[in-house]
Design a protein around this motif. Sequence first.
Motif, PDB file in Angstrom:
ATOM      1  N   LEU A  17      -8.676  -2.281 -10.022  1.00 13.67           N
ATOM      2  CA  LEU A  17      -9.453  -1.476 -10.961  1.00 13.67           C
ATOM      3  C   LEU A  17     -10.525  -0.662 -10.230  1.00 13.67           C
ATOM      4  CD1 LEU A  17      -9.441  -1.248 -14.106  1.00 13.67           C
ATOM      5  CD2 LEU A  17     -11.541  -2.562 -14.051  1.00 13.67           C
ATOM      6  N   ASN A  18     -11.223  -1.316  -9.287  1.00 13.59           N
ATOM      7  CA  ASN A  18     -12.268  -0.620  -8.536  1.00 13.59           C
ATOM      8  C   ASN A  18     -11.699   0.520  -7.695  1.00 13.59           C
ATOM      9  OD1 ASN A  18     -14.394  -2.126  -9.522  1.00 13.59           O
ATOM     10  ND2 ASN A  18     -14.211  -3.690  -7.943  1.00 13.59           N
ATOM     11  N   LEU A  19     -10.471   0.332  -7.221  1.00 11.31           N
ATOM     12  CA  LEU A  19      -9.824   1.402  -6.463  1.00 11.31           C
ATOM     13  C   LEU A  19      -9.549   2.591  -7.372  1.00 11.31           C
ATOM     14  CD1 LEU A  19      -7.346  -0.713  -4.317  1.00 11.31           C
ATOM     15  CD2 LEU A  19      -9.181   0.732  -3.432  1.00 11.31           C
ATOM     16  N   ILE A  20      -9.116   2.310  -8.592  1.00 10.61           N
ATOM     17  CA  ILE A  20      -8.838   3.395  -9.535  1.00 10.61           C
ATOM     18  C   ILE A  20     -10.149   4.062  -9.966  1.00 10.61           C
ATOM     19  CG2 ILE A  20      -7.926   3.932 -11.832  1.00 10.61           C
ATOM     20  CD1 ILE A  20      -5.927   1.612 -11.369  1.00 10.61           C
ATOM     21  N   ALA A  21     -11.208   3.260 -10.092  1.00 10.45           N
ATOM     22  CA  ALA A  21     -12.502   3.805 -10.491  1.00 10.45           C
ATOM     23  C   ALA A  21     -13.136   4.630  -9.377  1.00 10.45           C
ATOM     24  CB  ALA A  21     -13.443   2.668 -10.882  1.00 10.45           C
ATOM     25  N   GLY A  22     -12.785   4.311  -8.136  1.00 11.09           N
ATOM     26  CA  GLY A  22     -13.427   4.989  -7.019  1.00 11.09           C
ATOM     27  C   GLY A  22     -14.625   4.218  -6.499  1.00 11.09           C
ATOM     28  N   LEU A  23     -14.816   2.994  -6.978  1.00  8.85           N
ATOM     29  CA  LEU A  23     -15.921   2.167  -6.487  1.00  8.85           C
ATOM     30  C   LEU A  23     -15.556   1.546  -5.147  1.00  8.85           C
ATOM     31  CD1 LEU A  23     -17.017   0.505  -9.828  1.00  8.85           C
ATOM     32  CD2 LEU A  23     -18.355   2.080  -8.455  1.00  8.85           C
ATOM     33  N   GLU A  24     -14.267   1.429  -4.883  1.00 13.41           N
ATOM     34  CA  GLU A  24     -13.775   1.036  -3.563  1.00 13.41           C
ATOM     35  C   GLU A  24     -12.864   2.151  -3.092  1.00 13.41           C
ATOM     36  OE1 GLU A  24     -14.681  -1.751  -2.198  1.00 13.41           O
ATOM     37  OE2 GLU A  24     -15.090  -3.204  -3.793  1.00 13.41           O
ATOM     38  N   SER A  60     -12.441 -15.195  12.739  1.00 14.27           N
ATOM     39  CA  SER A  60     -11.163 -15.750  13.178  1.00 14.27           C
ATOM     40  C   SER A  60     -10.072 -15.542  12.129  1.00 14.27           C
ATOM     41  CB  SER A  60     -11.317 -17.244  13.476  1.00 14.27           C
ATOM     42  OG  SER A  60     -11.759 -17.907  12.304  1.00 14.27           O
ATOM     43  N   ALA A  61     -10.481 -15.394  10.865  1.00 16.67           N
ATOM     44  CA  ALA A  61      -9.493 -15.256   9.800  1.00 16.67           C
ATOM     45  C   ALA A  61      -8.946 -13.833   9.720  1.00 16.67           C
ATOM     46  CB  ALA A  61     -10.112 -15.644   8.461  1.00 16.67           C
ATOM     47  N   GLY A  62      -9.491 -12.914  10.523  1.00 14.01           N
ATOM     48  CA  GLY A  62      -9.025 -11.537  10.476  1.00 14.01           C
ATOM     49  C   GLY A  62      -9.458 -10.878   9.187  1.00 14.01           C
ATOM     50  N   SER A  63      -8.695  -9.873   8.744  1.00 11.16           N
ATOM     51  CA  SER A  63      -9.107  -9.166   7.542  1.00 11.16           C
ATOM     52  C   SER A  63      -8.425  -9.760   6.309  1.00 11.16           C
ATOM     53  CB  SER A  63      -8.773  -7.684   7.675  1.00 11.16           C
ATOM     54  OG  SER A  63      -7.419  -7.541   8.004  1.00 11.16           O
ATOM     55  N   VAL A  64      -9.075  -9.519   5.158  1.00 10.10           N
ATOM     56  CA  VAL A  64      -8.566 -10.057   3.905  1.00 10.10           C
ATOM     57  C   VAL A  64      -7.844  -8.941   3.161  1.00 10.10           C
ATOM     58  CG1 VAL A  64      -9.225 -11.064   1.710  1.00 10.10           C
ATOM     59  CG2 VAL A  64     -10.486 -11.663   3.781  1.00 10.10           C
ATOM     60  N   HIS A  65      -6.620  -9.223   2.740  1.00 11.96           N
ATOM     61  CA  HIS A  65      -5.878  -8.219   1.974  1.00 11.96           C
ATOM     62  C   HIS A  65      -6.147  -8.425   0.497  1.00 11.96           C
ATOM     63  CE1 HIS A  65      -3.444  -6.743   5.357  1.00 11.96           C
ATOM     64  NE2 HIS A  65      -3.666  -7.960   5.824  1.00 11.96           N
ATOM     65  N   ALA A  66      -7.002  -7.579  -0.073  1.00 15.93           N
ATOM     66  CA  ALA A  66      -7.335  -7.726  -1.486  1.00 15.93           C
ATOM     67  C   ALA A  66      -6.277  -7.053  -2.342  1.00 15.93           C
ATOM     68  CB  ALA A  66      -8.702  -7.127  -1.770  1.00 15.93           C
ATOM     69  N   ALA A  67      -5.634  -6.024  -1.801  1.00 13.69           N
ATOM     70  CA  ALA A  67      -4.554  -5.362  -2.516  1.00 13.69           C
ATOM     71  C   ALA A  67      -3.505  -4.966  -1.489  1.00 13.69           C
ATOM     72  CB  ALA A  67      -5.071  -4.133  -3.253  1.00 13.69           C
ATOM     73  N   ARG A  68      -2.252  -5.303  -1.781  1.00 16.53           N
ATOM     74  CA  ARG A  68      -1.175  -4.998  -0.831  1.00 16.53           C
ATOM     75  C   ARG A  68      -0.185  -4.047  -1.479  1.00 16.53           C
ATOM     76  NH1 ARG A  68      -0.717  -9.966   2.589  1.00 16.53           N
ATOM     77  NH2 ARG A  68      -2.084 -11.472   1.607  1.00 16.53           N
TER      78      ARG A  68
END
Lengths: 271, 360
Positions: free
Chosen positions: B53-60, B19-27
């Motif tokens: 950081l994980n986005l820059i690392a490529g882990l996400e 019900s909460a929809g998606s979570v925006h971890a980075a906008r």
Amino acid sequence: MVRQLRLYALLAAVALFCLLPLTWLLITSVKPEAELASLPPILPLNPTSIHYWTVIYESTLLRALLNSLLVAVFTTVFSLCVGALAAFALAKLRLPGAGLYLAAILSISMFPPIATISPLYIVVNALGLRDTILALVGLYSTFSLPLSVWILTSFFKAVPEELIRAARVDGCSNLQILSKVVLPVGMPGLAATFILVFIFSWNEFLLALTFSVTEASRTVPVAIALFPGLHEIPWGEISAASMIVSVPIALLVFVFQKRIVAGLTAGSVKG
Amino acid sequence: MTKIELSNVSKTFASRDRSAGSVHAARALSVTIESGEFFTFVGPSGCGKSTALNLIAGLETASDGEIRFNGSDVTKSAPKERDVAMVFQSYALYPHLSVFKNIAFPLELRGVEKQQREKAVDEIAATLGLRTLLKRKPKELSGGQRQRVALARALIRRPKVFLMDEPLSNLDARLRLEMRSEIRRIFLEEKITTIYVTHDQEEAMVLSDRLAVMRDGSIEQCGTPLETYNDPQSQFVAEFIGSPPVNILPGESAAKLFPKLAARMSSLSSNINAAIRPTKVSVIDPSESKVCDDSAYANLRLLEMTGEACWGHLEFEDQLLRARIPAELSIREGASVRLKCDPADFMFFSSETGARNRAA
């Protein structure tokens, strides 16, 4: 002090309860024929090793032991290889619907073997695999795989997520993460699964009885059950044979016990 | 030397709670990290700094936007292809390998020959004081030593980018200070672009060339440590950066406490908060306070001695604020005191949006 004594007394009682059948087996196996059916004496008056020699030289037990060993080893290796791959994916690769897969696997392992035996018989026959070791390895694997996947998944889940991430950043492919990090760190789980699957296939009776016809594929449990007794049940030989086949399992557990002891992950992450 | 550009990078996770929809971890993160820069993402827990950081690392993988290393798009690349190295909060050492093998692990994966591996490990172990520990297993090391091994493992292959996710959070206070300078020293020696994540504003201030203050998945302000301290663009940044934290008073209370401020505030709308750093306010000597018309009387609730400074917790009309107490003053808790400050040191924020109001 009194508390400790009580604890030890309790432990001794439990040990006695658990070990009594084995002890009785040992006693029976060294009793001469004449004393077998009489009580007293509880302990044999003239202990003999005759049953052991009979079993080793005059029965098919050695061949059955070899069959059992082959079936158990192949089943275990196959289950662990496939199980580890599946468990790694389910535990660490963020598979969509991993929970559903696990539930499905569990429900498969709920089928009692006896319910599936007729269809299996038809399948094995159609494949021309009746009375072969391969048939037993294949069948045992289907029954032991769900168990392996479940145990390994729970052990692999306990491998810290940051360790996986570190390996990925250090340059590991998924397969390398499994072989270089998850398997070594999850070694206690692997050892536990190894023993459980090995014991399962070593002890299995129903499928073995159904699918083995001659000594070519007859495993130990069936071989012992089919010991030829002309006029009476050869309790002495059965006991001796049972003692012999217990030895490999006992050895295996002792060897792997140290590996099963957890604490292998100590020091990898804070805690 | 690697320059990193993030343009409009977003990450959304499907929420467990449907019900909460998606979570925006980075906008829509947009930031350029210059090559050879020490850059820090700082913010409270859950602000999205680790996700960044994980986005820059490529882990996400980014849900949207583009990440470029030296101009080339790496948004979809695996960590291996990006050639990044990372130090984790829990150190994440391989428990079954010796210290030597842990450090050599990235080289081994890249097929570097044994002799070269040994030489490289020896060098890096010398810089980090690990030479005597190479044969040990991670569990036989102290926290600080494990941290050094993690640093060595990350540094050994001279990555394009060096990433650190709260690397000091698990250390005790003294060791944290020591490793902090160690990290800065290594950075100055290696000159590798470094991206650091922490919730500790002091760590961010001390280590970084530039930092980004994050909140709810967005970058609130990006600049040098001094810019964010002296010129915060929002009340959130003002409150987050600086220790002891900035004093925030509703406009009316501030004007009553500091009458001289009223003139400056006359041009501002009514829904305003006034903020001033505790270092810019000081308690004045009670014997002088009769002649002082800088402020009304406030009640001294608590004294806080840190050794190099003394802070007073003051209460004025249910509002709390901190002020410096000069060392030579001897006053007790419960005293009524007056304060001294320069009205020019005040910053104003909208009490509704938290945005800086520079009109005055």
